[in-house]
Write a protein that holds these residues in place. Structure first.
Motif, mmCIF file in Angstrom:
data_model
loop_
_atom_site.group_PDB
_atom_site.id
_atom_site.type_symbol
_atom_site.label_atom_id
_atom_site.label_comp_id
_atom_site.label_asym_id
_atom_site.label_seq_id
_atom_site.Cartn_x
_atom_site.Cartn_y
_atom_site.Cartn_z
ATOM 1 N N ASP A 186 39.603 35.748 42.136
ATOM 2 C CA ASP A 186 38.613 36.596 42.797
ATOM 3 C C ASP A 186 38.904 36.543 44.300
ATOM 4 O O ASP A 186 39.029 35.461 44.888
ATOM 5 N N ASP A 227 36.374 34.710 46.516
ATOM 6 C CA ASP A 227 36.450 33.272 46.242
ATOM 7 C C ASP A 227 37.662 32.654 46.925
ATOM 8 O O ASP A 227 37.598 31.534 47.457
ATOM 9 N N SER A 257 45.561 36.674 46.256
ATOM 10 C CA SER A 257 44.501 36.786 45.257
ATOM 11 C C SER A 257 44.997 37.552 44.035
ATOM 12 O O SER A 257 44.726 37.177 42.884
ATOM 13 N N ALA A 305 33.366 35.858 38.119
ATOM 14 C CA ALA A 305 34.453 36.172 39.052
ATOM 15 C C ALA A 305 35.160 37.457 38.625
ATOM 16 O O ALA A 305 35.222 37.785 37.435
ATOM 17 N N LYS A 306 35.694 38.169 39.607
ATOM 18 C CA LYS A 306 36.422 39.405 39.338
ATOM 19 C C LYS A 306 37.835 39.290 39.903
ATOM 20 O O LYS A 306 38.096 39.675 41.053
ATOM 21 N N PRO A 307 38.742 38.729 39.101
ATOM 22 C CA PRO A 307 40.113 38.573 39.593
ATOM 23 C C PRO A 307 40.795 39.911 39.804
ATOM 24 O O PRO A 307 40.545 40.870 39.067
#
Length: 552
Positions: A479, A482, A473, A238-240
């Motif tokens: 992410d 997501d 987000s 995941a890329k928050p």
């Protein structure tokens, strides 16, 4: 006003089309208004541009509009002071000190989202930042936190009696009444439309249901089960988004909950008193044969206690009351912080300016939305659409809430902006509702107003290009994709039930009490069925994830 026929649709269509294409609502609104100026001036680019600028100036200098703009800036300043003082984080710390379970953390996030009712941007910042450490500790997924954050931002702000939204919403309702040449109090119409905002109400209820029961469906079930059983609040890979407080900076670490509670109570109490006072003064002015309470020689020297609270509310000058409330909030917050030397004069000034800066984008949209409405009136957009809708001879009045709900949903989801959608759809919805009721303001008009607002909020709530969806987000540390994919199944569930309720309204059930009660029943039943179905599909009984208890 010239008869432009089908060309009268150009200003709003240009605004909607550009918003979808460019994802830039300011450019879209300005272009739509400019097209209107060109049309009025015979497509002369010089005089058309100057006409557009005159409309912009008129939008800013209108007495009502100016009060709303100042109110927004003051709200931004007050929120900035409260946030920077650390009061919000201090309150969250007090509330969260006893939270030891994932259920408690999720429900607290919902409660915080409801309490921060006065602005959707502030809601996402506060709920995301304050709840993230608590939800991480109790193994609540970042996707769930972002959903809680997002679903208690726009839906709550759009329902709140006092918020940064109400002035804009009142202005758009007023535009509709003015276009239809019907004199009616915008605040009364706004209040009467609240019970018909089914999407907003049910969306908030659904968040509480899933937070308390831990029963999920769709991709959220995967996310919550992963977090609860493995401790991974984010999926692998995941890329928050970043979670920095970009405008105001980090809050002070020694905040007190009272730095939040007292200014907010001041805002609410003074605004409510202002609503009563201006409404009662208006009733008194009418009795004296005057047009408005400001025409009284000394409105503050007259007793209005013989007017009922409800009657006064219906005639209130909301812009003035909100202006009083926001100014008093800033004053009280300033006295509390400067008096206890929690801020220097320089820090206070910097925070106030930065807080006002947060409202600059919102006020820009507000001014351009007013301008687009003026342009649409000038070219006869509303009249053309109304004539087109009524020419068939069919009474579409009872169907207007459903039609406007679906149309506003589509526009808001594709453009990513509720306010931009308000500017085009709400005045049109008011005029269409009035056209099919013969100019009578009744439940059809109120339901159409409510349906248009809440349909637009659907887009602001879950569109992947919506600013509040992105901010949810960001401040929840999720992410973004997501967040969107886990939230959309819940949003569409509520939207579908809302459409059913407006369909029943068209069929003749006009009582909002019956419709809302039925909506809650349908919501619970649908949630139960989907959680059971997805639970069997994924091998998680009843779609219920375990409750995590923090070990001492």
């Amino acid at each position: 006003m010239s008869d432009f026929g089908v060309l009268s649709l150009l200003p709003p269509l240009v605004a909607i089309g550009l918003a979808i294409w460019t994802k830039r609502v300011v450019l879209a609104l300005l272009a739509g208004a400019w097209i209107g100026g060109l049309m009025v001036e015979g497509w002369n680019p010089v005089t058309g541009t100057t006409q557009t600028l005159e409309w912009v100036v008129g939008s800013v200098t209108s007495d009502w509009n100016a009060r709303i703009l100042v109110f927004d800036f003051l709200i931004g300043a007050g929120v900035g002071l409260i946030y920077k003082s650390g009061g919000v984080h201090a309150l969250a710390k007090v509330l969260g000190s006893r939270i030891k379970t994932s259920r408690g953390a999720a429900v607290l996030g919902w409660l915080m989202g409801v309490l921060v009712f006065f602005d959707d941007y502030t809601n996402t910042i506060i709920v995301g930042n304050t709840m993230r450490p608590i939800t991480d500790k109790t193994r609540v997924s970042r996707e769930m936190l972002a959903y809680i954050d997002d679903s208690t931002a726009a839906p709550v702000a759009g329902l709140a009696l006092i918020s940064t939204w109400i002035g804009y919403e009142l202005a758009m309702i007023g535009k509709g009444f003015d276009g239809a040449k019907v004199a009616y109090n915008s605040y009364d119409a706004w209040l009467s439309s609240l019970p018909f905002r089914f999407y907003s109400i049910l969306a908030i209820i659904l968040v509480f249901i899933v937070a308390y029961t831990h029963r999920h469906y769709g991709k959220m079930l995967h996310a919550e089960y992963r977090a609860r059983t493995t401790g991974k609040v984010l999926r692998d890979g995941a890329k928050p988004l970043m979670t920095t407080e970009t405008d105001l900076g980090a809050p002070q670490p020694n905040g007190s909950p009272w730095d939040f509670v007292i200014p907010i109570l001041t805002l609410v109490i003074v605004s409510i008193i202002g609503l009563w006072y201006t409404g009662a003064a208006n009733l008194y002015a009418y009795d004296q044969g005057l047009d408005w309470w400001t025409d009284l020689d000394n409105p503050f020297g007259v007793s209005f206690t013989h007017y009922s609270f409800v009657d006064a509310f219906r005639e209130a000058d909301a812009a003035t009351a909100l202006l009083w409330g926001s100014f008093t909030m800033v004053l009280v917050a300033s006295i509390m912080l400067l008096g206890r030397k929690k801020m220097t004069i320089e820090e206070w000034e910097d925070t106030v300016i930065r807080g006002m800066k947060q409202m600059l984008f919102a006020n820009t949209i507000l001014v351009l939305a007013w301008t687009l409405g003026t342009a649409a009136d000038a070219v006869g957009t509303g009249s053309y659409v109304i004539n087109l809708a009524t020419s068939s001879g069919q009474n579409l009045g009872p169907w207007m809430p459903l039609i406007m709900f679906l149309a506003a949903m589509f526009v808001a989801f594709t453009t990513g902006t509720s306010w931009g959608t308000f500017s085009v759809m709400v005045p049109l919805g008011v005029q269409l509702g009035l056209a099919f009721t013969g100019g009578q303001v009744n439940d059809i008009v109120f339901a159409t107003i409510g349906a248009t607002f809440t349909g637009a909020i659907f887009g602001d709530h879950c569109s992947p290009i919506s600013d509040t969806t992105i901010m949810s987000s960001m401040f929840s540390g999720s992410d973004h994709i997501d967040h969107v994919t886990t939230q959309i199944p819940y949003a569409f569930t509520v939207a579908s039930i809302g459409a059913v309720l407006y369909l029943l309204f068209a069929a003749g059930i006009r009582s909002w009490v019956i419709l809302l009660t039925l909506g809650i029943v349908l919501l619970v039943g649908t949630w139960y069925f989907l959680s059971e179905w997805y639970g069997k599909k994924y091998g998680i009984p009843h779609g219920k994830v375990p409750i995590y208890v923090v070990e001492e």
